[in-house]
Enzyme design. Sequence first.
Site, PDB file in Angstrom:
ATOM      1  N   CYS A  78      -4.729   4.832  -2.319  1.00 53.81           N
ATOM      2  CA  CYS A  78      -3.652   3.850  -2.439  1.00 53.81           C
ATOM      3  C   CYS A  78      -3.558   3.511  -3.917  1.00 53.81           C
ATOM      4  O   CYS A  78      -4.515   2.977  -4.491  1.00 53.81           O
ATOM      5  CB  CYS A  78      -3.959   2.609  -1.601  1.00 53.81           C
ATOM      6  SG  CYS A  78      -2.823   1.230  -1.902  1.00 53.81           S
ATOM      7  N   HIS A 101       0.839  -1.202   0.000  1.00 49.32           N
ATOM      8  CA  HIS A 101       0.000   0.000   0.000  1.00 49.32           C
ATOM      9  C   HIS A 101       0.872   1.249   0.000  1.00 49.32           C
ATOM     10  O   HIS A 101       2.046   1.212   0.380  1.00 49.32           O
ATOM     11  CB  HIS A 101      -0.905   0.045   1.239  1.00 49.32           C
ATOM     12  CG  HIS A 101      -1.820  -1.117   1.365  1.00 49.32           C
ATOM     13  ND1 HIS A 101      -2.849  -1.372   0.479  1.00 49.32           N
ATOM     14  CD2 HIS A 101      -1.874  -2.114   2.300  1.00 49.32           C
ATOM     15  CE1 HIS A 101      -3.505  -2.458   0.856  1.00 49.32           C
ATOM     16  NE2 HIS A 101      -2.928  -2.931   1.959  1.00 49.32           N
ATOM     17  N   MET A 145      -9.964   2.023  -2.440  1.00 48.30           N
ATOM     18  CA  MET A 145      -9.128   2.363  -1.291  1.00 48.30           C
ATOM     19  C   MET A 145      -8.755   3.846  -1.367  1.00 48.30           C
ATOM     20  O   MET A 145      -7.703   4.220  -1.878  1.00 48.30           O
ATOM     21  CB  MET A 145      -7.873   1.487  -1.242  1.00 48.30           C
ATOM     22  CG  MET A 145      -7.132   1.590   0.071  1.00 48.30           C
ATOM     23  SD  MET A 145      -5.885   0.273   0.204  1.00 48.30           S
ATOM     24  CE  MET A 145      -5.203   0.674   1.804  1.00 48.30           C
TER      25      MET A 145
END
Length: 190
Positions: free
Chosen positions: A115, A72, A123
């Site tokens: 991300c 990430h 995300m």
Amino acid sequence: MNRREFLRAAGGSAAVAAATAQSASAQEGEGGGGGGTQTVAVGPGNSLVFEPAELEIAPGTTVNFVWESDTHNVIPSSTPEGATWEGTGPESEVFDTGYEYSHTFDTLGTYEYYCQPHESAGMVGSITVTENPGSAGGGGEKELHELGVPIQAHWVGAGTILGIIVTIVYTFYILKYGESPNTGNTGGSQ
């Protein structure tokens, strides 16, 4: 009331006042003023999310991003004018479990981020820096904040001090002038 009873009462009042004042200062310390720290979990439980996904903070708050799963990063997609936040660096650079990244947010406005490897999976997150965090939502909570701390703490402190003063003045008055005329000689005239 004699002097011993007065000292007992005054000592008990002072102990209660000290406990109340300590409680009030603890409440002030918990308030949402700047300079604190907030944590955002990156990929908690191997999920593709930031937790919390939306965060509202005061200026000067440090946000600590903590990686709880692998591959990430934190890349800003929009920042307020004048903000210097650059996230974790290039989009191609990712980090694994245990990595931590912190940034102190000073400029008012909304910071949106994602991300890069998991943006298409949703995300994404946002941080809103505002003078009164938490005051925009519930209506009633907005009224409870003034000067950056809950107003109740101010009233508890002021009430405690006033209570101590009134107790001391009242007790002094009773000791000095409050004896009953029937406590003297009950026998006839002198």
